[in-house]
Design a protein around this motif. Structure first.
Motif, PDB file in Angstrom:
ATOM      1  N   TYR A 119      11.080  -8.741  -4.886  1.00  0.00           N
ATOM      2  CA  TYR A 119      12.354  -8.223  -5.397  1.00  0.00           C
ATOM      3  C   TYR A 119      12.427  -6.705  -5.285  1.00  0.00           C
ATOM      4  O   TYR A 119      11.440  -6.007  -5.541  1.00  0.00           O
ATOM      5  N   LEU A 120      13.612  -6.235  -4.897  1.00  0.00           N
ATOM      6  CA  LEU A 120      13.974  -4.821  -5.006  1.00  0.00           C
ATOM      7  C   LEU A 120      15.113  -4.793  -6.018  1.00  0.00           C
ATOM      8  O   LEU A 120      16.234  -5.201  -5.687  1.00  0.00           O
ATOM      9  N   GLY A 121      14.825  -4.371  -7.237  1.00  0.00           N
ATOM     10  CA  GLY A 121      15.835  -4.471  -8.289  1.00  0.00           C
ATOM     11  C   GLY A 121      16.250  -5.923  -8.417  1.00  0.00           C
ATOM     12  O   GLY A 121      15.401  -6.820  -8.487  1.00  0.00           O
ATOM     13  N   PRO A 122      17.576  -6.194  -8.407  1.00  0.00           N
ATOM     14  CA  PRO A 122      18.037  -7.573  -8.621  1.00  0.00           C
ATOM     15  C   PRO A 122      18.069  -8.416  -7.344  1.00  0.00           C
ATOM     16  O   PRO A 122      18.387  -9.599  -7.396  1.00  0.00           O
TER      17      PRO A 122
ATOM     18  N   PHE B 192      17.086   3.886  -1.009  1.00  0.00           N
ATOM     19  CA  PHE B 192      16.644   3.986  -2.397  1.00  0.00           C
ATOM     20  C   PHE B 192      17.116   5.322  -2.960  1.00  0.00           C
ATOM     21  O   PHE B 192      16.958   6.365  -2.317  1.00  0.00           O
TER      22      PHE B 192
ATOM     23  N   ARG C 161       1.933   4.392  -9.489  1.00  0.00           N
ATOM     24  CA  ARG C 161       3.352   4.527  -9.851  1.00  0.00           C
ATOM     25  C   ARG C 161       3.808   5.982  -9.729  1.00  0.00           C
ATOM     26  O   ARG C 161       4.873   6.272  -9.270  1.00  0.00           O
TER      27      ARG C 161
ATOM     28  N   PRO D 100      10.919   1.085  -6.239  1.00  0.00           N
ATOM     29  CA  PRO D 100      11.503  -0.093  -5.589  1.00  0.00           C
ATOM     30  C   PRO D 100      12.782  -0.571  -6.281  1.00  0.00           C
ATOM     31  O   PRO D 100      13.699  -1.077  -5.641  1.00  0.00           O
ATOM     32  N   SER D 101      12.865  -0.334  -7.596  1.00  0.00           N
ATOM     33  CA  SER D 101      14.057  -0.748  -8.341  1.00  0.00           C
ATOM     34  C   SER D 101      15.245   0.176  -8.061  1.00  0.00           C
ATOM     35  O   SER D 101      16.354  -0.083  -8.494  1.00  0.00           O
TER      36      SER D 101
ATOM     37  N   LYS E 206       0.810  -1.217   0.000  1.00  0.00           N
ATOM     38  CA  LYS E 206       0.000   0.000   0.000  1.00  0.00           C
ATOM     39  C   LYS E 206       0.843   1.266   0.000  1.00  0.00           C
ATOM     40  O   LYS E 206       0.589   2.191  -0.762  1.00  0.00           O
ATOM     41  N   VAL E 207       1.835   1.298   0.871  1.00  0.00           N
ATOM     42  CA  VAL E 207       2.592   2.544   1.056  1.00  0.00           C
ATOM     43  C   VAL E 207       3.780   2.652   0.100  1.00  0.00           C
ATOM     44  O   VAL E 207       4.110   3.739  -0.363  1.00  0.00           O
ATOM     45  N   PHE E 208       4.414   1.503  -0.221  1.00  0.00           N
ATOM     46  CA  PHE E 208       5.650   1.577  -1.016  1.00  0.00           C
ATOM     47  C   PHE E 208       5.540   0.939  -2.401  1.00  0.00           C
ATOM     48  O   PHE E 208       6.484   1.018  -3.184  1.00  0.00           O
ATOM     49  N   GLY E 209       4.400   0.299  -2.685  1.00  0.00           N
ATOM     50  CA  GLY E 209       4.242  -0.305  -4.009  1.00  0.00           C
ATOM     51  C   GLY E 209       5.148  -1.494  -4.252  1.00  0.00           C
ATOM     52  O   GLY E 209       5.456  -1.831  -5.396  1.00  0.00           O
ATOM     53  N   PHE E 210       5.619  -2.144  -3.160  1.00  0.00           N
ATOM     54  CA  PHE E 210       6.456  -3.339  -3.323  1.00  0.00           C
ATOM     55  C   PHE E 210       5.601  -4.512  -3.805  1.00  0.00           C
ATOM     56  O   PHE E 210       4.404  -4.554  -3.606  1.00  0.00           O
TER      57      PHE E 210
ATOM     58  N   ALA F 187       1.916  10.093   2.665  1.00  0.00           N
ATOM     59  CA  ALA F 187       1.574   8.697   2.988  1.00  0.00           C
ATOM     60  C   ALA F 187       1.601   8.441   4.497  1.00  0.00           C
ATOM     61  O   ALA F 187       1.457   7.309   4.943  1.00  0.00           O
TER      62      ALA F 187
ATOM     63  N   PHE G  92      16.591   0.584  -5.254  1.00  0.00           N
ATOM     64  CA  PHE G  92      17.345   0.031  -4.104  1.00  0.00           C
ATOM     65  C   PHE G  92      18.834   0.110  -4.408  1.00  0.00           C
ATOM     66  O   PHE G  92      19.314  -0.473  -5.370  1.00  0.00           O
TER      67      PHE G  92
ATOM     68  N   ILE H 259       6.759   6.827  -3.372  1.00  0.00           N
ATOM     69  CA  ILE H 259       7.749   7.583  -2.612  1.00  0.00           C
ATOM     70  C   ILE H 259       9.143   7.389  -3.219  1.00  0.00           C
ATOM     71  O   ILE H 259       9.927   8.316  -3.321  1.00  0.00           O
ATOM     72  N   PHE H 260       9.423   6.145  -3.597  1.00  0.00           N
ATOM     73  CA  PHE H 260      10.677   5.851  -4.284  1.00  0.00           C
ATOM     74  C   PHE H 260      10.419   4.667  -5.207  1.00  0.00           C
ATOM     75  O   PHE H 260       9.537   3.849  -4.944  1.00  0.00           O
TER      76      PHE H 260
ATOM     77  N   LYS I  21      -3.887   4.679  -1.778  1.00  0.00           N
ATOM     78  CA  LYS I  21      -2.979   3.706  -2.386  1.00  0.00           C
ATOM     79  C   LYS I  21      -2.212   4.415  -3.488  1.00  0.00           C
ATOM     80  O   LYS I  21      -2.787   4.824  -4.488  1.00  0.00           O
ATOM     81  N   PRO I  22      -0.901   4.582  -3.318  1.00  0.00           N
ATOM     82  CA  PRO I  22      -0.178   5.335  -4.335  1.00  0.00           C
ATOM     83  C   PRO I  22      -0.052   4.564  -5.641  1.00  0.00           C
ATOM     84  O   PRO I  22       0.187   3.360  -5.635  1.00  0.00           O
TER      85      PRO I  22
END
Lengths: 159, 159
Positions: A71-74, B105, B8, B15-16, A37-41, B120, B18, B12-13, B5-6
């Motif tokens: 996953y966060l990037g790779p 990130f 894209r 995820p890729s 919800k907050v970070f879109g992970f 958020a 990282f 905030i950052f 719900k954010p």
């Protein structure tokens, strides 16, 4: 600490094999809800794990738990929730609370990695190996710097 | 927690993005010695840092410290040693001991990231910004799951 300085051929794991960050959490469901919800992970892959032949400081100590992977990037992130059995994760949660528990490195040969770790004066504090050679070993690398390193050999069918 | 719900565009950052794992240690020298010798990590870049205009939970709280940076694959590892000033790192060391403190990130625009984080429902628990826009902001993302996330905007000259 062992006095031997390992060369490339003697290294326990390739530093470039960094593949995973492990986080011990109280509730995977709550953490996923928050992270989505907050970070879109995500997406998250949720698994129930059962390691009946695991070891804890060298002694047999099977355990079960719940895991979520994303996953966060790779880099793979593993969320770790306790179910039952004696584990280093339980000790971490009691002592330090929720948070980042380990950094893992993928190795081609877990037994070889464990052998090299032992030669360097390290102990396997928790481990599990499948008949196909896949498995993992957590090391007591946290005595200086506080970070537990884990060796992971992926099982062929699990990728 | 905020109910929004954010998407894209509101995240905030990415995820890729990282880019860093931060580890609070008692002694950078001791940790480097151990990491070099036993695990073959490095090379290490050592810096003395001074953030006179930093904030701690929104209040001015300058601090100084020692840092060492190295890479595990594509990810930068930051070793954090306290020098003086009130910091979240000091609180972490007292409460939990040495260990992995944060996941960071890289963002293009720190101020924008902080604005989105605030929207958020997150607080900046420690931050610093340079006149060129570069800087960092640690978030109170550890309330669920225990992990502090950090936003980093690299200064042009620092890369």
């Amino acid at each position: 600490m062992n006095e031997q300085k390992p060369g490339r051929e003697n290294e326990i794991f390739p530093p470039s094999g960094f593949c995973q960050v492990g986080i011990v959490v109280k509730s995977i469901d709550e953490t996923i809800k928050y992270y989505e919800k907050v970070f879109g992970f995500g997406p998250f892959e949720i698994r129930e794990v059962d390691y009946p032949n695991a070891t804890y400081y060298g002694e047999p100590a099977g355990y079960r738990g719940k895991r979520a992977f994303f996953y966060l990037g790779p880099i793979q992130v593993e969320l770790i929730e306790l179910k039952d059995g004696k584990t280093i994760h339980e000790g971490f949660l009691k002592e330090k609370g929720e948070g980042i528990h380990h950094i893992a490195f993928q190795v081609k040969n877990l037994e070889e990695g464990k052998r090299k770790a032992k030669k360097a004066g390290l102990k396997v504090i928790q481990g599990f190996a499948r008949p196909d050679g896949g498995g993992f070993a957590y090391l007591d690398s946290d005595k200086i710097g506080g970070v537990v390193f884990e060796l992971i050999q992926r099982s062929p069918e699990k990728g």
